[in-house]
Design an enzyme around this catalytic site. Structure first.
Site, mmCIF file in Angstrom:
data_model
loop_
_atom_site.group_PDB
_atom_site.id
_atom_site.type_symbol
_atom_site.label_atom_id
_atom_site.label_comp_id
_atom_site.label_asym_id
_atom_site.label_seq_id
_atom_site.Cartn_x
_atom_site.Cartn_y
_atom_site.Cartn_z
ATOM 1 N N LYS A 63 20.521 48.310 36.570
ATOM 2 C CA LYS A 63 21.789 47.679 36.146
ATOM 3 C C LYS A 63 21.664 46.986 34.783
ATOM 4 O O LYS A 63 22.630 46.914 34.040
ATOM 5 C CB LYS A 63 22.279 46.712 37.217
ATOM 6 C CG LYS A 63 22.731 47.431 38.499
ATOM 7 C CD LYS A 63 23.288 46.472 39.530
ATOM 8 C CE LYS A 63 23.535 47.205 40.847
ATOM 9 N NZ LYS A 63 24.075 46.329 41.889
ATOM 10 N N ASP A 99 30.501 44.635 41.413
ATOM 11 C CA ASP A 99 29.853 43.951 42.548
ATOM 12 C C ASP A 99 30.501 42.581 42.779
ATOM 13 O O ASP A 99 30.665 42.154 43.926
ATOM 14 C CB ASP A 99 28.355 43.722 42.268
ATOM 15 C CG ASP A 99 27.540 45.007 42.401
ATOM 16 O OD1 ASP A 99 27.953 45.908 43.151
ATOM 17 O OD2 ASP A 99 26.481 45.098 41.744
HETATM 18 P P1 NDP Z 1 16.630 41.373 42.757
HETATM 19 O O1 NDP Z 1 15.330 42.074 42.891
HETATM 20 O O2 NDP Z 1 17.298 41.299 41.423
HETATM 21 O O3 NDP Z 1 16.495 39.877 43.322
HETATM 22 C C1 NDP Z 1 15.937 39.628 44.538
HETATM 23 C C2 NDP Z 1 15.893 38.113 44.812
HETATM 24 O O4 NDP Z 1 15.466 37.973 46.155
HETATM 25 C C3 NDP Z 1 14.914 37.359 43.944
HETATM 26 O O5 NDP Z 1 15.463 36.095 43.654
HETATM 27 C C4 NDP Z 1 13.680 37.220 44.845
HETATM 28 O O6 NDP Z 1 12.949 36.036 44.624
HETATM 29 C C5 NDP Z 1 14.319 37.135 46.206
HETATM 30 N N1 NDP Z 1 13.487 37.654 47.285
HETATM 31 C C6 NDP Z 1 13.049 38.933 47.445
HETATM 32 N N2 NDP Z 1 12.335 39.045 48.594
HETATM 33 C C7 NDP Z 1 12.338 37.812 49.170
HETATM 34 C C8 NDP Z 1 11.770 37.280 50.362
HETATM 35 N N3 NDP Z 1 11.055 38.049 51.209
HETATM 36 N N4 NDP Z 1 11.985 35.977 50.654
HETATM 37 C C9 NDP Z 1 12.702 35.199 49.818
HETATM 38 N N5 NDP Z 1 13.262 35.641 48.657
HETATM 39 C C10 NDP Z 1 13.063 36.930 48.345
HETATM 40 O O7 NDP Z 1 17.570 42.088 43.839
HETATM 41 P P2 NDP Z 1 19.134 42.258 43.762
HETATM 42 O O8 NDP Z 1 19.754 40.976 43.363
HETATM 43 O O9 NDP Z 1 19.450 43.478 42.990
HETATM 44 O O10 NDP Z 1 19.518 42.603 45.298
HETATM 45 C C11 NDP Z 1 19.436 41.621 46.321
HETATM 46 C C12 NDP Z 1 19.984 42.177 47.629
HETATM 47 O O11 NDP Z 1 21.366 42.456 47.531
HETATM 48 C C13 NDP Z 1 19.307 43.491 48.057
HETATM 49 O O12 NDP Z 1 18.950 43.379 49.418
HETATM 50 C C14 NDP Z 1 20.383 44.541 47.880
HETATM 51 O O13 NDP Z 1 20.263 45.540 48.872
HETATM 52 C C15 NDP Z 1 21.657 43.732 48.082
HETATM 53 N N6 NDP Z 1 22.831 44.302 47.375
HETATM 54 C C16 NDP Z 1 23.941 44.654 48.098
HETATM 55 C C17 NDP Z 1 25.062 45.166 47.475
HETATM 56 C C18 NDP Z 1 26.257 45.560 48.283
HETATM 57 O O14 NDP Z 1 27.186 46.189 47.741
HETATM 58 N N7 NDP Z 1 26.319 45.216 49.546
HETATM 59 C C19 NDP Z 1 25.135 45.340 46.007
HETATM 60 C C20 NDP Z 1 23.914 44.916 45.336
HETATM 61 C C21 NDP Z 1 22.814 44.429 46.014
HETATM 62 P P3 NDP Z 1 11.984 35.860 43.324
HETATM 63 O O15 NDP Z 1 12.933 35.533 42.195
HETATM 64 O O16 NDP Z 1 11.095 34.730 43.691
HETATM 65 O O17 NDP Z 1 11.262 37.162 43.149
#
Ligand code: NDP
Length: 261
Positions: A63, A99
């Site tokens: 993205k 989104d």
């Molecule tokens: P990113 O990789 O950009 O961000 C992920 C975030 O989650 C980071 O802040 C990370 O923390 C945190 N994180 C990841 N794993 C864990 C964990 N086990 N425990 C705590 N924090 C965690 O991902 P996106 O923002 O792109 O996507 C996030 C979610 O949203 C995904 O599950 C995706 O499937 C969902 N999504 C759904 C959509 C929909 O239309 N329904 C559209 C877009 C996304 P840190 O910063 O410390 O690494």
């Protein structure tokens, strides 16, 4: 024929071709929507042009590459810093982020929401935060690590300095629970915030995540990310076809399509 596609890696699991092709077929349009497994984000624009696409969706992890590839950005895409919808108009590549609005449409029937806590601080949090802020909802962020980015939130917490409050809505915008059974924050924190909240939303779809299970156990109204996905898809579809279809009809067609899988 107008050609569209979704770019991502992985991409085999994406529901977007099913949703869009169902609407295309129902409306008897001369168009097709495919999927493209992209290896490198820098190749996005060249691939888009080589495939002679009229528009595309972009998913994880491209993205930000899509944002950089555009000639013209919508206000939302500019503020959020990421693009999930590309449209070619008069030779210029336009970038949008559906989104944000897709999320907000999905939470509208929860009831009145004045405050929210978003778990996570990635791209989805930026889109959700933008939508909340634009609609007058104050929000805090809780993430496992500190971030140097202005999310427009009231307060940014990590687990170390978190102070619980009464939030109307708790949103899981992390990947926790997607491929594992992890909660998006320590169990004590999750129990505390959900006990004081009114609604819970998980951006992950098609799965009973531990977060949703914990919210259900507190008798909160909950939603997973399916409606967000359908709404962002319908909004993208309308951008592809210059807004000439009724959004509610596209949402309904895509909802029907999502139940076919
Ligand atoms: P990113 O990789 O950009 O961000 C992920 C975030 O989650 C980071 O802040 C990370 O923390 C945190 N994180 C990841 N794993 C864990 C964990 N086990 N425990 C705590 N924090 C965690 O991902 P996106 O923002 O792109 O996507 C996030 C979610 O949203 C995904 O599950 C995706 O499937 C969902 N999504 C759904 C959509 C929909 O239309 N329904 C559209 C877009 C996304 P840190 O910063 O410390 O690494």
């Amino acid at each position: 024929m107008d050609r569209f596609a979704v770019f991502g890696n992985p991409i085999a699991h994406s529901l977007s071709p099913l949703l869009h092709n169902y609407a295309i077929k129902f409306l008897e349009l001369d168009a097709y929507y495919g999927r493209v497994l992209l290896q490198r984000g820098e190749e996005l624009r060249a691939k888009f042009e080589a495939l002679r696409l009229a528009g595309a969706n972009v998913t994880v992890p491209f993205k930000l590459d899509a944002f950089k590839a555009c000639d013209i950005l919508s206000e939302a895409a500019q503020k959020i810093g990421s693009v999930n919808t590309l449209v070619l108009k008069s030779g210029a590549l336009h970038g949008f982020n559906t989104d944000a609005q897709g999320f907000f449409c999905a939470i509208l029937d929860f009831g009145e929401i004045r405050s929210a806590l978003i778990l996570g601080a990635g791209g989805t949090t930026r889109a959700i935060g933008y939508a909340l802020g634009k609609n007058g909802v104050k929000f805090d962020i809780l993430n496992r690590s500190a971030k140097d980015f202005d999310f427009g939130c009231e307060e940014f917490f990590t687990y170390e300095n978190f102070r619980s409050k009464d939030y109307d809505l708790i949103v899981n915008a992390t990947g926790a629970g997607l491929k594992d059974d992890a909660l998006p924050a320590p169990k004590g924190v999750i129990d505390e915030i959900l006990s004081r909240a009114k609604f819970a939303f998980d951006a992950i779809y098609g799965k009973q995540t531990p977060f949703l299970q914990a919210a259900r156990a507190k008798n909160l109204p909950v939603k997973d990310g399916k409606e967000m996905l359908i709404n962002q898809g319908a909004l993208a579809f309308n951008l592809f076809f210059s807004g000439k279809f009724d959004l509610a009809e596209i949402v309904s067609l895509m909802s029907r399509a999502s139940n076919l899988r």
